[in-house]
Design a protein around this motif. Structure first.
Motif, short mmCIF file in Angstrom:
data_model
loop_
_atom_site.label_atom_id
_atom_site.label_comp_id
_atom_site.label_asym_id
_atom_site.label_seq_id
_atom_site.Cartn_x
_atom_site.Cartn_y
_atom_site.Cartn_z
N SER A 130 -99.32 -18.97 37.96
CA SER A 130 -98.26 -17.93 37.81
C SER A 130 -97.00 -18.68 37.48
N ARG A 131 -96.75 -19.76 38.49
CA ARG A 131 -95.41 -20.54 38.59
C ARG A 131 -95.18 -21.36 37.20
N LEU A 132 -96.18 -21.94 36.67
CA LEU A 132 -96.05 -22.70 35.47
C LEU A 132 -96.15 -21.58 34.21
N SER A 133 -96.57 -20.43 34.33
CA SER A 133 -96.33 -19.71 33.42
C SER A 133 -95.16 -19.10 33.19
N GLU A 134 -94.60 -18.81 34.17
CA GLU A 134 -93.17 -18.57 34.38
C GLU A 134 -92.08 -19.68 33.83
N ALA A 135 -92.57 -20.99 34.10
CA ALA A 135 -91.64 -22.10 33.51
C ALA A 135 -92.03 -22.13 32.14
N VAL A 136 -93.00 -21.60 31.42
CA VAL A 136 -93.21 -21.43 30.07
C VAL A 136 -92.22 -20.51 29.42
N ARG A 137 -92.23 -19.32 29.91
CA ARG A 137 -91.24 -18.02 29.86
C ARG A 137 -89.81 -18.58 29.71
N SER A 138 -89.44 -19.31 30.77
CA SER A 138 -88.17 -19.57 31.03
C SER A 138 -87.56 -20.97 30.29
N ARG A 139 -88.79 -21.68 29.49
CA ARG A 139 -88.37 -22.83 28.81
C ARG A 139 -87.81 -24.00 29.57
N SER A 140 -88.45 -24.03 30.73
CA SER A 140 -88.12 -25.12 31.70
C SER A 140 -89.31 -26.01 31.52
N PHE A 141 -90.11 -25.78 30.66
CA PHE A 141 -91.59 -26.31 30.36
C PHE A 141 -91.47 -27.10 29.09
N ASP A 142 -91.21 -28.49 29.05
CA ASP A 142 -91.02 -29.25 27.87
C ASP A 142 -92.27 -29.69 27.23
N LYS A 143 -92.35 -29.54 26.02
CA LYS A 143 -93.47 -30.26 25.20
C LYS A 143 -92.75 -31.14 24.04
N SER A 144 -93.30 -32.25 23.92
CA SER A 144 -92.84 -33.06 22.64
C SER A 144 -93.95 -33.64 22.15
N TYR A 145 -94.11 -33.33 20.75
CA TYR A 145 -95.05 -34.16 20.14
C TYR A 145 -94.54 -35.27 19.11
N VAL A 146 -95.70 -35.96 18.63
CA VAL A 146 -95.61 -37.14 17.47
C VAL A 146 -96.49 -36.50 16.47
N ALA A 147 -95.85 -36.45 15.06
CA ALA A 147 -96.72 -35.95 14.12
C ALA A 147 -96.42 -37.13 12.78
N ILE A 148 -97.40 -37.18 12.05
CA ILE A 148 -97.40 -38.07 10.88
C ILE A 148 -97.45 -36.98 9.75
N VAL A 149 -96.30 -37.00 9.05
CA VAL A 149 -96.28 -36.01 7.77
C VAL A 149 -96.16 -36.79 6.36
#
Length: 252
Positions: free
Chosen positions: A88-107
């Motif tokens: 529940s708390r992590l879902s709220e972090a996702v909604r409030s954008r305090s859950f950071d995701k960074s990717y690397v991509a080859i384009v």
């Protein structure tokens, strides 16, 4: 980090990136669904539930909460909740954008500008599982925002290594938005089929997931480095290590 591996019988093995009583962070292997789908292939939720049941000799059903998703062909860092409170708390972090995701991509090709922000409106066709960029206000559409930064280029291969930070988590977001600017992901059979050969593995990896711990509030940082194989190995391992360090020190 990631030195311990899960080896549940009959399932792909994977590295543990973080674990305590509330959370389980792992390195998702490529071509494993996040959750059960029509293919019937082993999925992350089932594999990890089986592992927890086996490792801790838990009777009955095991709770494991899905906090975020990765497309089937994408590998890398992923977090799961071992309790309903953490979920529940992590879902709220996702909604409030305090859950950071960074990717690397080859384009394919070289994006315009060394860095930039892409803001689009996306609409998913549930029947075909294809996402399109549409006009703002289209019924059922959602805004999609990401930042990108070009880390390096291989002129000979006409490929670029790009770091991407998501501000929204829409289905196929990175794949659609990068294709829209003329730089489809390496190996993307869905949004870059004109440039990809059958059998090529998509050039997208979940490099980093970060968030406040749902109970202690201490920062949790999960880092997963892409495999040392083509096309990832066009860039030295030190490049990826430096990227991970930069993210932890606050790349925006």
């Amino acid at each position: 980090m990631g030195s311990e591996r899960l080896r549940t019988s009959g399932h792909p093995s994977m590295s543990i990136l973080f674990e305590d009583n509330h959370l389980l962070g792992v390195e998702k292997p490529v071509n494993v669904p996040t959750q059960e789908d029509a293919s019937g292939d082993p999925d992350m939720l089932t594999i990890l539930k089986d592992d927890i049941k086996e490792r801790y000799s838990k009777p009955g059903n095991v709770f494991l909460g899905l906090v975020h998703r990765l497309d089937r062909p994408v590998g890398g860092a992923m977090i799961f909740a071992k309790t309903s409170k953490a979920a529940s708390r992590l879902s709220e972090a996702v909604r409030s954008r305090s859950f950071d995701k960074s990717y690397v991509a080859i384009v394919r090709g070289i994006p315009k500008g060394q860095s930039g922000r892409l803001t689009d409106t996306l609409l998913k066709d549930e029947r075909t599982n294809i996402v399109s960029i549409v006009s703002k206000g289209t019924p059922g559409s959602k805004d999609a925002i990401l930042d990108y930064q070009v880390i390096g280029t291989s002129i000979e291969d006409n490929l670029s290594l790009v770091q991407i930070k998501l501000h929204t988590g829409r289905p196929h977001q990175i794949r659609v938005q990068m294709s829209h600017i003329g730089c489809p992901l390496y190996g993307d059979q869905k949004y870059g089929s004109a440039y990809s050969k059958p059998g090529e593995q998509i050039g997208l990896w979940s490099l980093y997931v970060g968030f406040p711990h749902p109970v202690s509030k201490e920062p949790v940082d999960l880092i997963s480095i892409p495999p040392h194989q083509y096309p990832w190995n066009l860039w030295d391992q030190r490049v990826y290590d430096q990227l991970a360090e930069n993210i932890q020190s606050g790349w925006n």
